[in-house]
Design a protein around this motif. Sequence first.
Motif, mmCIF file in Angstrom:
data_model
loop_
_atom_site.group_PDB
_atom_site.id
_atom_site.type_symbol
_atom_site.label_atom_id
_atom_site.label_comp_id
_atom_site.label_asym_id
_atom_site.label_seq_id
_atom_site.Cartn_x
_atom_site.Cartn_y
_atom_site.Cartn_z
ATOM 1 N N ASP A 1 -20.032 -4.312 -2.112
ATOM 2 C CA ASP A 1 -20.733 -4.071 -0.846
ATOM 3 C C ASP A 1 -20.075 -2.989 0.013
ATOM 4 O OD1 ASP A 1 -18.477 -5.526 -0.312
ATOM 5 O OD2 ASP A 1 -19.414 -6.864 1.136
ATOM 6 N N GLY A 2 -19.271 -2.120 -0.574
ATOM 7 C CA GLY A 2 -18.619 -1.078 0.210
ATOM 8 C C GLY A 2 -17.688 -0.242 -0.641
ATOM 9 N N TYR A 3 -16.652 0.240 0.002
ATOM 10 C CA TYR A 3 -15.672 1.092 -0.654
ATOM 11 C C TYR A 3 -14.273 0.552 -0.366
ATOM 12 C CZ TYR A 3 -19.554 4.281 -1.193
ATOM 13 O OH TYR A 3 -20.746 4.834 -1.543
ATOM 14 N N VAL A 4 -13.329 0.842 -1.277
ATOM 15 C CA VAL A 4 -11.964 0.335 -1.154
ATOM 16 C C VAL A 4 -10.991 1.502 -1.269
ATOM 17 C CG1 VAL A 4 -10.199 -1.149 -2.192
ATOM 18 C CG2 VAL A 4 -12.593 -1.884 -2.163
ATOM 19 N N ILE A 5 -10.018 1.526 -0.355
ATOM 20 C CA ILE A 5 -8.913 2.480 -0.421
ATOM 21 C C ILE A 5 -7.647 1.659 -0.535
ATOM 22 C CG2 ILE A 5 -7.643 4.305 0.765
ATOM 23 C CD1 ILE A 5 -10.249 4.818 2.347
ATOM 24 N N GLU A 6 -6.879 1.878 -1.589
ATOM 25 C CA GLU A 6 -5.658 1.120 -1.790
ATOM 26 C C GLU A 6 -4.516 1.775 -1.029
ATOM 27 O OE1 GLU A 6 -2.907 0.076 -5.563
ATOM 28 O OE2 GLU A 6 -5.043 -0.385 -5.758
ATOM 29 N N ILE A 7 -3.814 0.991 -0.199
ATOM 30 C CA ILE A 7 -2.671 1.496 0.569
ATOM 31 C C ILE A 7 -1.422 1.317 -0.289
ATOM 32 C CG2 ILE A 7 -1.257 1.178 2.637
ATOM 33 C CD1 ILE A 7 -3.786 0.096 4.004
ATOM 34 N N PRO A 8 -0.648 2.388 -0.489
ATOM 35 C CA PRO A 8 0.565 2.268 -1.312
ATOM 36 C C PRO A 8 1.542 1.233 -0.733
ATOM 37 C CG PRO A 8 0.050 4.576 -0.893
ATOM 38 C CD PRO A 8 -0.852 3.752 -0.018
ATOM 39 N N GLN A 9 2.163 0.472 -1.605
ATOM 40 C CA GLN A 9 3.112 -0.571 -1.194
ATOM 41 C C GLN A 9 4.220 -0.013 -0.314
ATOM 42 O OE1 GLN A 9 2.859 -3.943 -1.790
ATOM 43 N NE2 GLN A 9 4.589 -4.136 -0.410
ATOM 44 N N ARG A 10 4.657 1.242 -0.558
ATOM 45 C CA ARG A 10 5.747 1.822 0.230
ATOM 46 C C ARG A 10 5.394 1.894 1.717
ATOM 47 N NH1 ARG A 10 3.647 6.842 1.044
ATOM 48 N NH2 ARG A 10 2.460 7.674 -0.686
ATOM 49 N N GLU A 11 4.108 2.023 2.056
ATOM 50 C CA GLU A 11 3.702 2.073 3.461
ATOM 51 C C GLU A 11 3.871 0.706 4.114
ATOM 52 O OE1 GLU A 11 3.318 4.804 5.008
ATOM 53 O OE2 GLU A 11 3.208 6.057 3.243
ATOM 54 N N LEU A 12 3.665 -0.348 3.345
ATOM 55 C CA LEU A 12 3.886 -1.701 3.854
ATOM 56 C C LEU A 12 5.375 -2.012 3.927
ATOM 57 C CD1 LEU A 12 1.075 -3.517 1.871
ATOM 58 C CD2 LEU A 12 1.017 -2.838 4.263
ATOM 59 N N ASP A 13 6.129 -1.567 2.900
ATOM 60 C CA ASP A 13 7.562 -1.847 2.840
ATOM 61 C C ASP A 13 8.320 -1.198 3.990
ATOM 62 O OD1 ASP A 13 7.199 -3.284 0.535
ATOM 63 O OD2 ASP A 13 7.836 -1.661 -0.802
ATOM 64 N N THR A 14 7.891 -0.002 4.421
ATOM 65 C CA THR A 14 8.624 0.707 5.478
ATOM 66 C C THR A 14 8.146 0.327 6.872
ATOM 67 O OG1 THR A 14 7.118 2.597 5.372
ATOM 68 C CG2 THR A 14 9.099 2.691 3.992
ATOM 69 N N GLY A 15 7.163 -0.589 6.959
ATOM 70 C CA GLY A 15 6.742 -1.069 8.268
ATOM 71 C C GLY A 15 5.730 -0.189 8.972
ATOM 72 N N SER A 16 5.173 0.792 8.265
ATOM 73 C CA SER A 16 4.173 1.658 8.882
ATOM 74 C C SER A 16 2.857 0.929 9.100
ATOM 75 C CB SER A 16 3.908 2.881 7.999
ATOM 76 O OG SER A 16 5.074 3.624 7.829
ATOM 77 N N VAL A 17 2.555 -0.004 8.208
ATOM 78 C CA VAL A 17 1.286 -0.708 8.243
ATOM 79 C C VAL A 17 1.557 -2.198 8.122
ATOM 80 C CG1 VAL A 17 -0.928 -0.989 7.069
ATOM 81 C CG2 VAL A 17 0.162 1.253 7.127
ATOM 82 N N GLU A 18 0.852 -2.993 8.914
ATOM 83 C CA GLU A 18 1.003 -4.457 8.847
ATOM 84 C C GLU A 18 -0.272 -5.058 8.284
ATOM 85 O OE1 GLU A 18 3.642 -6.401 9.586
ATOM 86 O OE2 GLU A 18 4.826 -4.631 10.077
ATOM 87 N N ALA A 19 -0.142 -5.895 7.278
ATOM 88 C CA ALA A 19 -1.299 -6.565 6.692
ATOM 89 C C ALA A 19 -1.993 -7.393 7.771
ATOM 90 C CB ALA A 19 -0.861 -7.449 5.530
ATOM 91 N N GLY A 20 -3.314 -7.349 7.794
ATOM 92 C CA GLY A 20 -4.083 -8.122 8.764
ATOM 93 C C GLY A 20 -4.392 -7.373 10.051
ATOM 94 N N ASP A 21 -3.674 -6.290 10.346
ATOM 95 C CA ASP A 21 -3.956 -5.489 11.539
ATOM 96 C C ASP A 21 -5.112 -4.536 11.253
ATOM 97 O OD1 ASP A 21 -1.915 -6.720 12.887
ATOM 98 O OD2 ASP A 21 -0.564 -4.995 12.875
ATOM 99 N N THR A 22 -5.699 -4.014 12.312
ATOM 100 C CA THR A 22 -6.811 -3.075 12.181
ATOM 101 C C THR A 22 -6.323 -1.676 12.502
ATOM 102 O OG1 THR A 22 -8.364 -4.792 12.853
ATOM 103 C CG2 THR A 22 -9.124 -2.520 13.019
ATOM 104 N N TYR A 23 -6.750 -0.700 11.694
ATOM 105 C CA TYR A 23 -6.331 0.692 11.856
ATOM 106 C C TYR A 23 -7.548 1.608 11.762
ATOM 107 C CZ TYR A 23 -1.713 -1.184 10.930
ATOM 108 O OH TYR A 23 -0.566 -1.911 10.992
#
Length: 131
Positions: free
Chosen positions: A20-42
């Motif tokens: 029902d849409g499109y998916v963009i996979e965020i690289p794990q390194r962005e989560l590991d370095t604290g740039s992106v938080e799971a569950g937040d909206t960007y």
Amino acid sequence: MEISDKLLCLFSAEVERSDDGYVIEIPQRELDTGSVEAGDTYRVALIEREREGSVDTEPEAPSSEPQPPVEAGEIRYVEIEDIGKQGDGIARVERGYVIIVPGAEIGERVKVEITEVKSNFAVGEIIDESV
């Protein structure tokens, strides 16, 4: 193209179609370095990769050898994971590809411009140390 000072991360990814849409996979390194938080909206900006030549050109035949995940002139945010034998910072991106960053220290997260690309490594020049 102008890039906002509020930019948290910048990476290349393929857009995949889902039911029902499109998916963009965020690289794990962005989560590991604290740039992106799971569950937040960007806010997400999609910029089509610039292609050389005209629009009507035939697609390039895939090479049997993996292509570097970066291009000369590309801007990246990277985290320095190690120091090389010459004292340069070492960052790793997709598939473990190495970016050498002269003047960087372990643990630093820096904004670099890719200045040289080889099959197994690239060199990036620091353009912002306050990331």
